[in-house]
Motif scaffolding. Structure first.
Motif, PDB file in Angstrom:
ATOM      1  N   GLY A 243       2.633  62.002  25.206  1.00 20.10           N
ATOM      2  CA  GLY A 243       2.230  63.306  25.705  1.00 20.10           C
ATOM      3  C   GLY A 243       0.949  63.797  25.065  1.00 20.10           C
ATOM      4  O   GLY A 243       0.469  64.881  25.354  1.00 20.10           O
ATOM      5  N   VAL A 244       0.372  63.019  24.178  1.00 18.98           N
ATOM      6  CA  VAL A 244      -0.861  63.395  23.493  1.00 18.98           C
ATOM      7  C   VAL A 244      -1.987  62.512  24.003  1.00 18.98           C
ATOM      8  O   VAL A 244      -1.862  61.293  24.039  1.00 18.98           O
ATOM      9  N   GLU A 245      -3.080  63.168  24.438  1.00 19.90           N
ATOM     10  CA  GLU A 245      -4.256  62.413  24.869  1.00 19.90           C
ATOM     11  C   GLU A 245      -4.979  61.877  23.635  1.00 19.90           C
ATOM     12  O   GLU A 245      -5.165  62.591  22.654  1.00 19.90           O
ATOM     13  N   THR A 246      -5.370  60.623  23.687  1.00 22.77           N
ATOM     14  CA  THR A 246      -6.056  59.987  22.570  1.00 22.77           C
ATOM     15  C   THR A 246      -7.361  59.398  23.080  1.00 22.77           C
ATOM     16  O   THR A 246      -7.392  58.742  24.115  1.00 22.77           O
ATOM     17  N   ASP A 247      -8.452  59.668  22.345  1.00 27.09           N
ATOM     18  CA  ASP A 247      -9.717  59.028  22.710  1.00 27.09           C
ATOM     19  C   ASP A 247     -10.231  58.216  21.516  1.00 27.09           C
ATOM     20  O   ASP A 247      -9.601  58.171  20.462  1.00 27.09           O
ATOM     21  N   GLU A 248     -11.377  57.582  21.685  1.00 31.29           N
ATOM     22  CA  GLU A 248     -11.901  56.684  20.648  1.00 31.29           C
ATOM     23  C   GLU A 248     -12.105  57.386  19.308  1.00 31.29           C
ATOM     24  O   GLU A 248     -11.835  56.809  18.251  1.00 31.29           O
ATOM     25  N   SER A 249     -12.574  58.627  19.330  1.00 29.06           N
ATOM     26  CA  SER A 249     -12.821  59.332  18.071  1.00 29.06           C
ATOM     27  C   SER A 249     -11.516  59.592  17.318  1.00 29.06           C
ATOM     28  O   SER A 249     -11.478  59.552  16.089  1.00 29.06           O
ATOM     29  N   ASP A 250     -10.429  59.843  18.060  1.00 30.32           N
ATOM     30  CA  ASP A 250      -9.126  60.015  17.415  1.00 30.32           C
ATOM     31  C   ASP A 250      -8.704  58.732  16.698  1.00 30.32           C
ATOM     32  O   ASP A 250      -8.212  58.768  15.574  1.00 30.32           O
ATOM     33  N   ILE A 251      -8.905  57.618  17.379  1.00 31.03           N
ATOM     34  CA  ILE A 251      -8.555  56.332  16.786  1.00 31.03           C
ATOM     35  C   ILE A 251      -9.401  56.051  15.555  1.00 31.03           C
ATOM     36  O   ILE A 251      -8.893  55.641  14.514  1.00 31.03           O
ATOM     37  N   ASP A 252     -10.706  56.335  15.655  1.00 31.19           N
ATOM     38  CA  ASP A 252     -11.597  56.142  14.507  1.00 31.19           C
ATOM     39  C   ASP A 252     -11.164  57.001  13.322  1.00 31.19           C
ATOM     40  O   ASP A 252     -11.176  56.546  12.177  1.00 31.19           O
ATOM     41  N   ASP A 253     -10.776  58.254  13.591  1.00 34.13           N
ATOM     42  CA  ASP A 253     -10.325  59.133  12.514  1.00 34.13           C
ATOM     43  C   ASP A 253      -9.098  58.570  11.816  1.00 34.13           C
ATOM     44  O   ASP A 253      -8.981  58.616  10.591  1.00 34.13           O
TER      45      ASP A 253
END
Length: 91
Positions: free
Chosen positions: A77-87
């Motif tokens: 239910g949480v949108e994840t993008d590349e910056s989230d993964i990098d963090d």
């Protein structure tokens, strides 16, 4: 006590190349028996890696394995993008 072990010609050739490389780089001649003993000792120390190298490859996956992976996925239910993964990965 020594025992004869049959090896493929390409393995024998690579053993001889390694033996020659040792002689060139160290100035020391080693027998194939010494070299094989050293390789076996080293492999014994990392035997889990050696054992894993003989396991059935996981790639490519069979259709059944792909289906099992799709079945076990869930949406948080949480949108994840590349910056989230990098963090998460790099802080």
């Amino acid at each position: 006590m020594t025992t004869a072990v049959k090896v493929h010609e390409d393995a024998k050739s690579r053993l001889e190349e390694l033996q020659a490389e040792i002689r060139l780089q160290t100035g020391r001649s080693v027998t194939q028996q010494e070299l094989l003993t050293r390789l076996i000792d080293d492999a014994y120390e990392s035997r889990d890696e050696v054992i894993d190298s003989f396991r059935k490859s996981a790639v490519p996956l069979s259709e059944e394995e792909k289906a099992a992976m799709r079945r076990d996925r869930y949406h948080s239910g949480v949108e994840t993008d590349e910056s989230d993964i990098d963090d998460v990965l790099y802080g």
